[in-house]
Design an enzyme around this catalytic site. Sequence first.
Site, PDB file in Angstrom:
ATOM      1  N   HIS A   7      22.771  46.789 -32.227  1.00 44.32           N
ATOM      2  CA  HIS A   7      23.639  45.684 -32.649  1.00 44.32           C
ATOM      3  C   HIS A   7      25.072  45.914 -32.179  1.00 44.32           C
ATOM      4  O   HIS A   7      25.958  46.306 -32.934  1.00 44.32           O
ATOM      5  CB  HIS A   7      23.582  45.528 -34.172  1.00 44.32           C
ATOM      6  CG  HIS A   7      22.383  44.773 -34.635  1.00 44.32           C
ATOM      7  ND1 HIS A   7      21.851  44.893 -35.896  1.00 44.32           N
ATOM      8  CD2 HIS A   7      21.591  43.867 -33.989  1.00 44.32           C
ATOM      9  CE1 HIS A   7      20.795  44.093 -36.000  1.00 44.32           C
ATOM     10  NE2 HIS A   7      20.627  43.474 -34.860  1.00 44.32           N
ATOM     11  N   HIS A  19      15.931  49.750 -33.683  1.00 44.73           N
ATOM     12  CA  HIS A  19      15.576  49.370 -35.047  1.00 44.73           C
ATOM     13  C   HIS A  19      14.071  49.366 -35.299  1.00 44.73           C
ATOM     14  O   HIS A  19      13.634  49.298 -36.453  1.00 44.73           O
ATOM     15  CB  HIS A  19      16.108  47.954 -35.352  1.00 44.73           C
ATOM     16  CG  HIS A  19      17.591  47.854 -35.342  1.00 44.73           C
ATOM     17  ND1 HIS A  19      18.290  47.213 -34.350  1.00 44.73           N
ATOM     18  CD2 HIS A  19      18.523  48.321 -36.209  1.00 44.73           C
ATOM     19  CE1 HIS A  19      19.591  47.287 -34.605  1.00 44.73           C
ATOM     20  NE2 HIS A  19      19.753  47.955 -35.714  1.00 44.73           N
ATOM     21  N   CYS A  75      14.374  54.553 -33.176  1.00 43.97           N
ATOM     22  CA  CYS A  75      15.034  55.754 -33.681  1.00 43.97           C
ATOM     23  C   CYS A  75      14.036  56.619 -34.452  1.00 43.97           C
ATOM     24  O   CYS A  75      13.292  56.108 -35.295  1.00 43.97           O
ATOM     25  CB  CYS A  75      16.193  55.354 -34.586  1.00 43.97           C
ATOM     26  SG  CYS A  75      16.948  56.748 -35.463  1.00 43.97           S
ATOM     27  N   GLU A 118      15.378  46.138 -38.552  1.00 47.07           N
ATOM     28  CA  GLU A 118      14.825  47.393 -39.048  1.00 47.07           C
ATOM     29  C   GLU A 118      13.957  47.157 -40.278  1.00 47.07           C
ATOM     30  O   GLU A 118      12.860  47.726 -40.409  1.00 47.07           O
ATOM     31  CB  GLU A 118      15.941  48.383 -39.399  1.00 47.07           C
ATOM     32  CG  GLU A 118      15.398  49.711 -39.922  1.00 47.07           C
ATOM     33  CD  GLU A 118      16.465  50.669 -40.403  1.00 47.07           C
ATOM     34  OE1 GLU A 118      16.198  51.430 -41.359  1.00 47.07           O
ATOM     35  OE2 GLU A 118      17.580  50.668 -39.846  1.00 47.07           O
ATOM     36  N   THR A 157      17.861  52.669 -43.210  1.00 49.32           N
ATOM     37  CA  THR A 157      18.592  53.898 -42.875  1.00 49.32           C
ATOM     38  C   THR A 157      20.107  53.769 -42.983  1.00 49.32           C
ATOM     39  O   THR A 157      20.794  54.769 -43.187  1.00 49.32           O
ATOM     40  CB  THR A 157      18.250  54.363 -41.452  1.00 49.32           C
ATOM     41  OG1 THR A 157      18.554  53.313 -40.517  1.00 49.32           O
ATOM     42  CG2 THR A 157      16.784  54.755 -41.338  1.00 49.32           C
ATOM     43  N   SER A 207      26.418  44.246 -36.645  1.00 48.51           N
ATOM     44  CA  SER A 207      25.888  45.556 -37.005  1.00 48.51           C
ATOM     45  C   SER A 207      26.051  45.804 -38.497  1.00 48.51           C
ATOM     46  O   SER A 207      27.170  45.869 -39.010  1.00 48.51           O
ATOM     47  CB  SER A 207      26.622  46.654 -36.220  1.00 48.51           C
ATOM     48  OG  SER A 207      26.424  47.920 -36.794  1.00 48.51           O
TER      49      SER A 207
END
Length: 289
Positions: A45, A77, A99, A129, A165, A221
């Site tokens: 993002h 994500h 990730c 995500e 996260t 973000s």
Amino acid sequence: MPSAPIIEVAAHAGVCYGVERALSMAHEAAASAPAPVQTLGPLIHNPLVVRELGEAGVGLADTLDEAPAGSVIIRAHGVVPAVIDEARRRGLAVIDATCPYVKRVHKAAERLVDQGYQLIVVGESGHPEVEGIMGHADGRAHVVSTPDDLATLELERRVGVVVQTTQTQAALAAVVSALLTRVDEVRVVNTICSATQERQASAAALAGRADVMVVVGGKNSGNTRRLAEICSARCAATHHIEDASELDAAWFAGAVLIGVTAGASTPAAHIERAVARIRELTGGADDVR
């Protein structure tokens, strides 16, 4: 003549391991993967980074239908498992840049559901995500961001909790406290990334001392917006920018200490550009920490 202000960058700021890994994989794919190479949704993002990737030969496809051939890069994500399966079924080369810390959330969600827990995901509904996490929960999950979101849910006796996260510890604690009053058992897997906690803590500490705070990173973000919220609570003169060109000299009038922080999707070069521009606007501040 008044002396130039001090510019201090937060001890922990900018790209985290997962983002750095995803960017490296994207650049490697541009050089060696079957063309065309496209990310499935924005890799991270940060609109500036997405534009820079495009200039480096990595395109953007919002859906698999927009990537009929070549390679697709799975965003940091993550996505629901069915998307990766479908991409492979279509013959696309899949480069999974999810990730590793997000994958940890996926595994925790699967494990809790397999063990019979109703799953609560603490996070932003609709965030990529969170959507990916939900895809690993076999339809037995609900997304909440505050305790108020629990009011309309029919909760089971045993509830498991994972968390996006980039959420805050305070958000997780508030939801868990509310759950404890309504169910028999709550099992929490705290999946907040340590990089998020470090950035939030160092931003808060710096904002508590600064006259002005500049938060650098994508306005889309979630983790960067949370940094801006944390800083705003401690420093009223907080400004969230994506690019150094947005900086305004009037923001820094009379400032002695200017703090700078950045979200986990903000490359070091973007922070450096912001600091250089602040120096220009404030008469050449030469005490940069």
